[in-house]
Design a protein around this motif. Structure first.
Motif, PDB file in Angstrom:
ATOM      1  N   GLY A 137      27.446 -57.534  -5.834  1.00  0.00           N
ATOM      2  CA  GLY A 137      26.645 -58.747  -5.986  1.00  0.00           C
ATOM      3  C   GLY A 137      26.537 -59.200  -7.428  1.00  0.00           C
ATOM      4  N   TRP A 138      26.281 -58.257  -8.333  1.00  0.00           N
ATOM      5  CA  TRP A 138      26.184 -58.623  -9.745  1.00  0.00           C
ATOM      6  C   TRP A 138      27.522 -59.116 -10.287  1.00  0.00           C
ATOM      7  CZ3 TRP A 138      22.177 -60.053 -12.214  1.00  0.00           C
ATOM      8  CH2 TRP A 138      20.925 -59.521 -11.943  1.00  0.00           C
ATOM      9  N   VAL A 139      28.626 -58.472  -9.899  1.00  0.00           N
ATOM     10  CA  VAL A 139      29.939 -58.917 -10.385  1.00  0.00           C
ATOM     11  C   VAL A 139      30.248 -60.311  -9.860  1.00  0.00           C
ATOM     12  CG1 VAL A 139      32.418 -58.475 -10.248  1.00  0.00           C
ATOM     13  CG2 VAL A 139      30.873 -56.619 -10.769  1.00  0.00           C
ATOM     14  N   VAL A 140      30.004 -60.548  -8.582  1.00  0.00           N
ATOM     15  CA  VAL A 140      30.235 -61.883  -8.018  1.00  0.00           C
ATOM     16  C   VAL A 140      29.319 -62.901  -8.699  1.00  0.00           C
ATOM     17  CG1 VAL A 140      29.964 -63.280  -5.920  1.00  0.00           C
ATOM     18  CG2 VAL A 140      31.138 -61.084  -5.816  1.00  0.00           C
ATOM     19  N   GLY A 141      28.082 -62.523  -8.941  1.00  0.00           N
ATOM     20  CA  GLY A 141      27.153 -63.429  -9.615  1.00  0.00           C
ATOM     21  C   GLY A 141      27.593 -63.781 -11.019  1.00  0.00           C
ATOM     22  N   THR A 142      28.144 -62.823 -11.741  1.00  0.00           N
ATOM     23  CA  THR A 142      28.603 -63.109 -13.106  1.00  0.00           C
ATOM     24  C   THR A 142      29.908 -63.886 -13.119  1.00  0.00           C
ATOM     25  OG1 THR A 142      29.671 -60.943 -13.259  1.00  0.00           O
ATOM     26  CG2 THR A 142      27.446 -61.128 -14.147  1.00  0.00           C
ATOM     27  N   ILE A 143      30.694 -63.796 -12.035  1.00  0.00           N
ATOM     28  CA  ILE A 143      31.943 -64.556 -11.995  1.00  0.00           C
ATOM     29  C   ILE A 143      31.704 -65.975 -11.470  1.00  0.00           C
ATOM     30  CG2 ILE A 143      34.200 -64.695 -10.854  1.00  0.00           C
ATOM     31  CD1 ILE A 143      34.331 -61.635 -11.089  1.00  0.00           C
ATOM     32  N   VAL A 144      30.913 -66.114 -10.409  1.00  0.00           N
ATOM     33  CA  VAL A 144      30.688 -67.430  -9.812  1.00  0.00           C
ATOM     34  C   VAL A 144      29.760 -68.281 -10.682  1.00  0.00           C
ATOM     35  CG1 VAL A 144      29.738 -68.633  -7.795  1.00  0.00           C
ATOM     36  CG2 VAL A 144      31.138 -66.595  -7.484  1.00  0.00           C
ATOM     37  N   PHE A 145      28.679 -67.681 -11.158  1.00  0.00           N
ATOM     38  CA  PHE A 145      27.727 -68.371 -12.033  1.00  0.00           C
ATOM     39  C   PHE A 145      27.665 -67.628 -13.355  1.00  0.00           C
ATOM     40  CE2 PHE A 145      26.069 -68.713  -7.652  1.00  0.00           C
ATOM     41  CZ  PHE A 145      26.235 -70.069  -7.468  1.00  0.00           C
ATOM     42  N   PRO A 146      28.655 -67.828 -14.221  1.00  0.00           N
ATOM     43  CA  PRO A 146      28.775 -66.977 -15.409  1.00  0.00           C
ATOM     44  C   PRO A 146      27.547 -66.990 -16.323  1.00  0.00           C
ATOM     45  CG  PRO A 146      30.655 -68.446 -15.222  1.00  0.00           C
ATOM     46  CD  PRO A 146      29.696 -68.814 -14.164  1.00  0.00           C
ATOM     47  N   LEU A 147      27.102 -68.132 -16.740  1.00  0.00           N
ATOM     48  CA  LEU A 147      25.999 -68.183 -17.700  1.00  0.00           C
ATOM     49  C   LEU A 147      24.707 -67.688 -17.074  1.00  0.00           C
ATOM     50  CD1 LEU A 147      25.178 -68.959 -20.533  1.00  0.00           C
ATOM     51  CD2 LEU A 147      24.659 -71.237 -19.709  1.00  0.00           C
ATOM     52  N   VAL A 148      24.379 -68.174 -15.889  1.00  0.00           N
ATOM     53  CA  VAL A 148      23.147 -67.770 -15.213  1.00  0.00           C
ATOM     54  C   VAL A 148      23.218 -66.300 -14.814  1.00  0.00           C
ATOM     55  CG1 VAL A 148      21.697 -68.188 -13.188  1.00  0.00           C
ATOM     56  CG2 VAL A 148      22.723 -70.108 -14.405  1.00  0.00           C
ATOM     57  N   GLY A 149      24.373 -65.846 -14.318  1.00  0.00           N
ATOM     58  CA  GLY A 149      24.519 -64.458 -13.886  1.00  0.00           C
ATOM     59  C   GLY A 149      24.346 -63.472 -15.030  1.00  0.00           C
ATOM     60  N   VAL A 150      24.984 -63.752 -16.147  1.00  0.00           N
ATOM     61  CA  VAL A 150      24.880 -62.854 -17.307  1.00  0.00           C
ATOM     62  C   VAL A 150      23.464 -62.869 -17.872  1.00  0.00           C
ATOM     63  CG1 VAL A 150      25.642 -62.537 -19.692  1.00  0.00           C
ATOM     64  CG2 VAL A 150      27.318 -62.886 -17.898  1.00  0.00           C
ATOM     65  N   LEU A 151      22.874 -64.041 -17.983  1.00  0.00           N
ATOM     66  CA  LEU A 151      21.509 -64.108 -18.513  1.00  0.00           C
ATOM     67  C   LEU A 151      20.515 -63.405 -17.588  1.00  0.00           C
ATOM     68  CD1 LEU A 151      21.372 -67.719 -19.989  1.00  0.00           C
ATOM     69  CD2 LEU A 151      21.522 -65.551 -21.210  1.00  0.00           C
ATOM     70  N   CYS A 152      20.666 -63.591 -16.267  1.00  0.00           N
ATOM     71  CA  CYS A 152      19.777 -62.898 -15.322  1.00  0.00           C
ATOM     72  C   CYS A 152      19.960 -61.392 -15.414  1.00  0.00           C
ATOM     73  CB  CYS A 152      20.034 -63.372 -13.899  1.00  0.00           C
ATOM     74  SG  CYS A 152      19.372 -65.000 -13.556  1.00  0.00           S
ATOM     75  N   TYR A 153      21.192 -60.943 -15.519  1.00  0.00           N
ATOM     76  CA  TYR A 153      21.435 -59.502 -15.631  1.00  0.00           C
ATOM     77  C   TYR A 153      20.781 -58.939 -16.887  1.00  0.00           C
ATOM     78  CZ  TYR A 153      23.685 -54.983 -15.600  1.00  0.00           C
ATOM     79  OH  TYR A 153      23.913 -53.623 -15.589  1.00  0.00           O
ATOM     80  N   MET A 154      20.932 -59.649 -17.991  1.00  0.00           N
ATOM     81  CA  MET A 154      20.366 -59.146 -19.244  1.00  0.00           C
ATOM     82  C   MET A 154      18.843 -59.173 -19.219  1.00  0.00           C
ATOM     83  SD  MET A 154      23.077 -60.478 -22.046  1.00  0.00           S
ATOM     84  CE  MET A 154      22.356 -59.524 -23.339  1.00  0.00           C
ATOM     85  N   VAL A 155      18.240 -60.129 -18.529  1.00  0.00           N
ATOM     86  CA  VAL A 155      16.780 -60.175 -18.436  1.00  0.00           C
ATOM     87  C   VAL A 155      16.266 -59.094 -17.496  1.00  0.00           C
ATOM     88  CG1 VAL A 155      14.848 -61.560 -17.592  1.00  0.00           C
ATOM     89  CG2 VAL A 155      16.559 -62.592 -19.084  1.00  0.00           C
TER      90      VAL A 155
END
Length: 127
Positions: free
Chosen positions: A45-63
């Motif tokens: 889920g996290w990998v798909v989230g960072t690929i499909v929604f790169p900016l939002v996915g990475v920022l959400c992961y880091m938060v």
């Protein structure tokens, strides 16, 4: 050449920002796979989230999971250091030196070299 200085600067700026973004994305994806508390579906889920929604996915992961990134990185570094500890060149070098001194001692014991030659070669090897 019809390429103004400002255009070259903007191109270089975008290139640098892209390189920083790729580095950040690499760090986040490697941390996702390094994490032991995530299930396989969570990692997917996290990998798909960072690929499909790169900016939002990475920022959400880091938060949401950024506090454990440094801990996982330090744990991985410590584990790698313990794995490679036995392969240090100093350990290999000291064994080779000890073998050479032992061979010299055996040659002196057999009478093939004199005490002066033994001392000279020993000092050369130990230097």
């Amino acid at each position: 050449m019809n390429y103004p200085f400002l255009g070259a600067f903007v191109t270089l700026l975008w290139f640098c920002l892209f390189a920083v973004w790729m580095g950040l994305l690499f760090v986040v994806v490697s941390d996702i796979f390094r994490s032991h508390d995530l299930s396989g579906w969570g990692k997917a889920g996290w990998v798909v989230g960072t690929i499909v929604f790169p900016l939002v996915g990475v920022l959400c992961y880091m938060v949401l999971r950024g506090d454990g990134m440094s801990e996982r990185s330090a744990e991985d570094r410590k584990q790698r250091a313990t794995h490679y500890q036995g392969f240090s060149p100093s350990a290999v070098h000291s064994r080779a030196v000890a073998d050479e001194v032992a061979k010299l001692a055996e040659l002196r014991k057999q009478g093939e070299i004199t005490q002066a030659e033994y001392e000279r070669e020993k000092s050369r090897i130990l230097a």
